[in-house]
Design an enzyme around this catalytic site. Structure first.
Site, PDB file in Angstrom:
ATOM      1  N   ARG A  91       0.826  -1.217   0.000  1.00 45.49           N
ATOM      2  CA  ARG A  91       0.000   0.000   0.000  1.00 45.49           C
ATOM      3  C   ARG A  91       0.855   1.261   0.000  1.00 45.49           C
ATOM      4  NH1 ARG A  91      -3.496  -2.321  -2.409  1.00 45.49           N
ATOM      5  NH2 ARG A  91      -5.070  -3.482  -1.303  1.00 45.49           N
ATOM      6  N   GLU A  94       1.907   1.540  -3.499  1.00 42.41           N
ATOM      7  CA  GLU A  94       0.753   1.969  -4.295  1.00 42.41           C
ATOM      8  C   GLU A  94       0.484   3.464  -4.091  1.00 42.41           C
ATOM      9  OE1 GLU A  94      -3.706   0.305  -5.030  1.00 42.41           O
ATOM     10  OE2 GLU A  94      -3.118   0.611  -2.935  1.00 42.41           O
ATOM     11  N   SER A 117      15.406  15.182   0.317  1.00 47.06           N
ATOM     12  CA  SER A 117      16.440  14.247   0.752  1.00 47.06           C
ATOM     13  C   SER A 117      15.819  13.084   1.519  1.00 47.06           C
ATOM     14  CB  SER A 117      17.451  14.959   1.656  1.00 47.06           C
ATOM     15  OG  SER A 117      18.379  14.029   2.174  1.00 47.06           O
TER      16      SER A 117
END
Length: 149
Positions: A91, A94, A117
């Site tokens: 997830r 995703e 960064s």
């Protein structure tokens, strides 16, 4: 000569000892005076611990010198392909696949040409109550690094 224990093998021993001792990741982080997310990532093999931190963790978890030695080593960072089948990690991937391009555009719009960064970086996690079910709040806090031409 005994080979050095791999970071992944040390992580497995840390996880097992933590569970056996009934300790939370946060309790371990507090014991070494470090942030919980960073500490958890370090103990799972993604960061090196200082000699003092490694010794404190191993003392707390009753782990031997081979684990302590491994916890001090520099990691090979990245995601194990097997972990991509884990729903929580999937997830996160995703979410970044969906929102990453938008975040990139907004960073460029707000800060100019550069990157956030991941070295000069902080990450935190919190729970926020919500009537529809508690929410997970993840904060990425990275220094802006401008491209210099």
């Amino acid at each position: 000569m005994t080979p050095i224990l791999s970071k992944s093998a040390a992580a497995e021993l840390v996880v097992a000892a933590r569970i056996r001792k009934g300790l939370t990741w946060t309790a371990i982080a507090e014991a070494i005076d470090a942030p919980p997310v960073w500490t958890t990532a370090a103990l799972l093999g993604q960061h090196p611990l200082s000699p003092e931190q490694a010794a404190a963790v191993c003392s707390l978890l009753d782990l031997d010198g081979s684990v302590e030695e491994s916890l001090r080593l520099q990691p090979s960072r990245g995601i194990d392909p097997a972990l991509l089948s884990d729903p929580t990690i999937y997830r996160f991937n995703e979410a970044l696949a969906v929102y990453g391009p938008a975040l990139k555009e907004l960073i460029h719009e707000e800060f100019g040409d550069g990157i956030m960064s991941a070295i000069n970086f902080k990450v935190d996690i919190a729970r926020r109550a919500d009537p529809d079910g508690d929410r997970v709040v993840v904060t990425f806090d990275g220094k802006f690094l401008d491209y210099r031409w």
